[in-house]
Design an enzyme around this catalytic site. Structure first.
Site, short mmCIF file in Angstrom:
data_model
loop_
_atom_site.label_atom_id
_atom_site.label_comp_id
_atom_site.label_asym_id
_atom_site.label_seq_id
_atom_site.Cartn_x
_atom_site.Cartn_y
_atom_site.Cartn_z
CE1 TYR A 45 46.47 44.43 43.90
CE2 TYR A 45 46.05 42.49 45.23
CZ TYR A 45 45.61 43.67 44.68
OH TYR A 45 44.33 44.09 44.91
N GLY B 2 37.92 39.14 45.29
CA GLY B 2 37.53 39.13 46.69
C GLY B 2 37.74 40.50 47.29
CG MET B 3 36.15 44.34 49.46
SD MET B 3 37.68 45.29 49.12
CE MET B 3 37.94 46.05 50.72
CD GLU B 4 40.89 43.96 51.61
OE1 GLU B 4 40.40 43.45 50.59
OE2 GLU B 4 41.70 44.90 51.57
N PRO C 48 32.73 43.15 41.17
CG PRO C 48 33.19 45.40 41.67
CD PRO C 48 32.22 44.30 41.95
CE1 TYR C 49 39.04 45.75 42.40
CE2 TYR C 49 36.90 46.42 43.24
CZ TYR C 49 38.12 46.73 42.68
OH TYR C 49 38.44 48.03 42.38
CD GLN D 21 40.80 48.25 49.06
OE1 GLN D 21 40.33 47.13 48.90
NE2 GLN D 21 42.04 48.44 49.42
CE LYS E 280 43.24 37.34 37.68
NZ LYS E 280 43.46 36.29 38.68
CG ASP F 119 38.81 52.83 41.65
OD1 ASP F 119 39.35 52.13 42.54
OD2 ASP F 119 37.59 53.10 41.63
CG HIS G 62 44.67 38.02 48.53
ND1 HIS G 62 45.91 38.44 48.13
CD2 HIS G 62 43.91 39.14 48.62
CE1 HIS G 62 45.90 39.75 47.99
NE2 HIS G 62 44.68 40.20 48.27
CD GLU G 63 40.32 39.13 49.31
OE1 GLU G 63 40.58 40.11 50.03
OE2 GLU G 63 40.59 39.10 48.09
NE ARG H 64 38.25 37.78 39.82
CZ ARG H 64 38.86 36.65 40.18
NH1 ARG H 64 38.28 35.49 39.93
NH2 ARG H 64 40.03 36.69 40.79
CG HIS I 222 43.60 41.89 52.69
ND1 HIS I 222 44.54 42.88 52.58
CD2 HIS I 222 43.25 41.55 51.42
CE1 HIS I 222 44.76 43.12 51.27
NE2 HIS I 222 44.00 42.31 50.56
CD GLU J 194 45.50 44.35 48.17
OE1 GLU J 194 45.71 43.13 48.16
OE2 GLU J 194 44.40 44.85 48.51
CD GLN K 115 34.95 46.87 46.50
OE1 GLN K 115 34.64 45.74 46.83
NE2 GLN K 115 36.05 47.45 46.93
N1 BES Z 1 41.41 44.62 48.47
C1 BES Z 1 41.49 43.94 47.24
C2 BES Z 1 40.47 44.41 46.24
C3 BES Z 1 40.53 45.89 45.93
C4 BES Z 1 41.72 46.56 45.79
C5 BES Z 1 39.36 46.60 45.76
C6 BES Z 1 41.73 47.92 45.51
C7 BES Z 1 39.38 47.94 45.49
C8 BES Z 1 40.57 48.62 45.36
C9 BES Z 1 41.38 42.43 47.40
O1 BES Z 1 41.97 41.95 48.56
C10 BES Z 1 42.12 41.79 46.27
O2 BES Z 1 43.29 42.02 46.18
N2 BES Z 1 41.47 40.99 45.44
C11 BES Z 1 42.09 40.31 44.32
C12 BES Z 1 42.34 38.86 44.61
C13 BES Z 1 43.71 38.51 45.04
C14 BES Z 1 43.87 37.01 45.16
C15 BES Z 1 44.84 39.11 44.28
C16 BES Z 1 41.13 40.37 43.15
O3 BES Z 1 40.06 40.91 43.30
O4 BES Z 1 41.47 39.88 42.08
ZN ZN Z 2 44.08 42.11 48.50
#
Ligand code: BES
Ligand code: ZN
Length: 614
Positions: free
Chosen positions: A380, A266-268, A263-264, A134, A568, A372, A292-293, A566, A296, A315, A132
């Site tokens: 977002y 999704g990651m694009e 940990p996320y 980003q 979140k 981070d 969402h992905e 995850r 991106h 975002e 990962q």
């Molecule tokens: N690019 C992000 C994940 C990310 C952001 C990783 C910053 C590291 C640093 C990805 O596209 C994302 O936003 N994922 C969200 C889901 C989305 C539906 C809001 C997530 O992981 O919750």
């Molecule tokens: Zn995103």
């Protein structure tokens, strides 16, 4: 002038155009033995050094045309790693193309890679690794100019033990099996230029199933059928994105469903989005993450933020397009309902950062700050609300949607700032819609939206069709808890709720400071929330119970905390458990005992949240 305070590299003097990676994955030592060839171009005259970002890498040597160069590794900065300063031995004139080859190995302390024991995978037989990168973790996978300020193509050769397979954020360019040596070799090519944070690798016992004309879903065999079903609408999302914006440029859109510690959500990663297995709800209710992905693919991966201060361009725009796609496929009301749910998340995060309001600015100042640490829903949801507001101000989708397409065409392949974005918006609107529309843009409170902390300066109005029933039911429960009489409620109350309505109902309950434990018991008895499998509903229910310090939920929280990683979910739940009466020790003990389950990025964040100094 390019500027990014999150890199230690001399990016104004020299820039990478291509990276050629050679990885040898050693699961026994949990190390990747590697070499990388960086193709570079000097940007000014008299360039005599190249500074690369590294973090926890062991550098073996640096070659220039086969000759070893002198280098030094600067003392480590906790946030940004160690600068690798390479002495070129002679000054190079502007626009000189040259290559450097660095031989190195990764280390266990690196933050980009998580190494999983077989016991941490679904199949329990084979090890697994995934990266990962980003925002600024690519530097612990390879020495590079770790910045989104400019883009590069990459190629890679990855050697893994049989029977494992490697996947990367690129197009496959051949594979070889060597049974004698017990190894598989996979080659990849990413010809579209990408920022360093989109380099990605996964290795494991991976199988694929085709789910669309340009999409395969990859997982361990145990998840394959469920994943193929859950994500079968992927092609519809991509083609809707193409209708809204420009043709999909990346050839392939595959999905990789990772082990639970991802940990996320999704990651694009280009050509290969990474997703958490917590999306496998069995009812397709969480596929907005895939929309969402996919979004991106244009916003972020084609048009990229120049540095992490303008992250909202990635975002906020992505959320905006995600909701356009959902609107086209599931109706505007459903899409606006999604926006209402997002707005709740924004309120919560802004409250969470009340002692650190500078993190709630849409374009934050990040000098000296690890991106981070500032991660939240602000880029977002404040970003989404900003674009939604602008759309309304200039006259609605009829005017905004053609601009959106033109914006991607204008900046595809580039890295940009908020000023670049704003200037183009002004010039597009004036050129295509005239000076009256341009005058409307002047009514926008630019300074407040972009540079002030806290909630947005303007509240958008969203369609309330789906929201009203959720709010009303929550209000009735709040009234009932005062008299502790719950006879009026039955499972029929929510029988017609879609999963998102259940989430929003729980979000409303969370708005009340504390709930009577008798009400929590009744809620569970009538609606069965404790046993729910949908991860978003489970998360909200547990959050609600913890806020009211309802101890019977503790064992379920612990179970959820160690079943997946995850951020979140685990970060708020650890924080709330830690704050709840009798919960603090349990939170700390659960984390310490299970730290190895979490991705290094997640573990570091939870450690900070729990104020542990391990
Ligand atoms: N690019 C992000 C994940 C990310 C952001 C990783 C910053 C590291 C640093 C990805 O596209 C994302 O936003 N994922 C969200 C889901 C989305 C539906 C809001 C997530 O992981 O919750
Ligand atoms: Zn995103």
């Amino acid at each position: 002038m390019v500027y990014d305070s999150s890199t230690l590299s001399n990016i104004t003097e020299v820039q990478t155009t291509h990276i050629d990676l050679n990885f040898n994955v050693d699961f026994k030592r949990k190390i990747i033995d590697a070499s990388v060839i960086l193709k570079l171009v000097s940007q000014v005259n008299n360039v005599n050094k190249v500074i690369l970002d590294t973090s926890h890498l062991n550098i073996k040597h640096v070659l220039f045309s086969g000759v070893k160069l002198k280098y030094m590794i600067a003392p480590k900065d906790e946030r940004f790693g160690s600068a690798l300063i390479i002495d070129l031995n002679k000054p190079l004139p502007i626009n000189t193309e040259f290559s450097l080859e660095v031989a190195y190995s990764t280390s266990k302390e690196g933050t980009a890679v998580q190494w999983l024991e077989p016991s941490q995978t679904a199949g329990k037989k084979h090890p697994y690794l995934f990266t990962q990168c980003q925002a600024i973790h690519a530097r612990s996978l390879l020495p590079c100019q770790d910045t989104p300020a400019f883009k590069l193509s990459y190629s890679a050769k990855v050697q893994v033990p049989q029977p494992l397979r490697a996947l990367m954020s690129a197009i496959e360019a051949g594979e070889e099996e060597n049974t004698e040596k017990g190894i598989n070799i996979y080659k990849f090519e990413q010809k579209v230029k990408i920022p360093s944070y989109l380099i990605a690798l996964a290795v494991g016992n991976l199988v694929g199933k085709k789910i669309g004309p340009r999409s395969t879903v990859w997982t361990e065999p145990e998840y394959l059928d469920d994943a193929a079903w859950e994500f079968e609408d992927t092609e519809k999302f991509i083609s809707t994105g193409e209708n809204l914006l420009t043709p999909y440029e990346w050839k392939k859109y595959d999905l990789l469903v990772l082990p639970p510690s991802f940990p996320y959500g999704g990651m694009e990663n280009p050509c290969l989005t990474f997703v958490t297995p917590t999306l496998l709800s069995g009812d397709k209710s969480l596929v907005d993450v895939v929309a969402h992905e996919i979004s991106h693919s244009w916003m972020g991966n084609l048009v990229t933020t120049l540095n992490w201060e303008h992250f909202w361009l990635n975002e906020g725009w992505t959320v905006f397009i995600e909701r356009k796609i959902l609107g086209r496929l599931h109706g505007e009301k459903a899409s606006e309902f999604n926006a209402i749910m997002g707005f709740k998340l924004l309120e919560e995060d802004i409250d969470h950062f009340k002692d650190n309001p500078s993190f709630t600015v849409l374009v934050p100042k990040l000098q000296g700050i690890d991106p981070d640490d500032c991660f939240s829903t602000v880029p977002y949801e404040k970003g989404f609300n900003f674009l939604y507001h602008i759309q309304k101000v200039i006259g609605g989708p009829e005017y905004f949607e053609p601009y959106m397409k033109a914006y991607v065409q204008e900046f595809a392949g580039k890295s940009i700032t908020t000023d670049d974005w704003k200037n183009y918006l002004y010039s597009y609107v004036e050129k295509h819609y005239g000076i009256e529309k341009k005058a409307l843009l002047d009514t926008i409170k630019w300074e407040d939206w972009l540079h002030s902390p806290g909630m947005p300066p303007v509240m958008n109005k969203f369609d309330q069709t789906f929201a009203k029933a959720c709010k009303d039911l929550a209000q009735r429960w709040d009234d009932a808890q005062k008299t502790e009489k719950y006879d009026e409620f039955s499972s029929i109350d929510i029988a017609n709720f879609n999963p998102i309505q259940k989430m929003v109902f729980l979000d409303h309950l969370c708005e009340y400071p504390v709930f009577n434990h008798s009400a929590i018991e009744a809620l569970n008895k009538i609606y069965g929330f404790t046993a729910v499998l949908n991860s978003e509903i489970k998360f909200r229910w547990q959050k609600f119970c913890l806020r009211s310090e309802y101890e019977p939920i503790f064992p379920y929280v612990v179970k959820f905390l160690i079943a997946q990683g995850r951020m979140k979910y685990v970060r708020p739940l650890y924080r709330l458990l830690n704050q709840a009466k009798n919960g603090s020790e349990l939170a700390k003990k659960t984390f310490i005992e299970n730290k190895s389950l979490y991705h290094p990025i997640a573990a570091a964040m939870i450690e900070k949240d729990l104020e542990l100094n391990i």
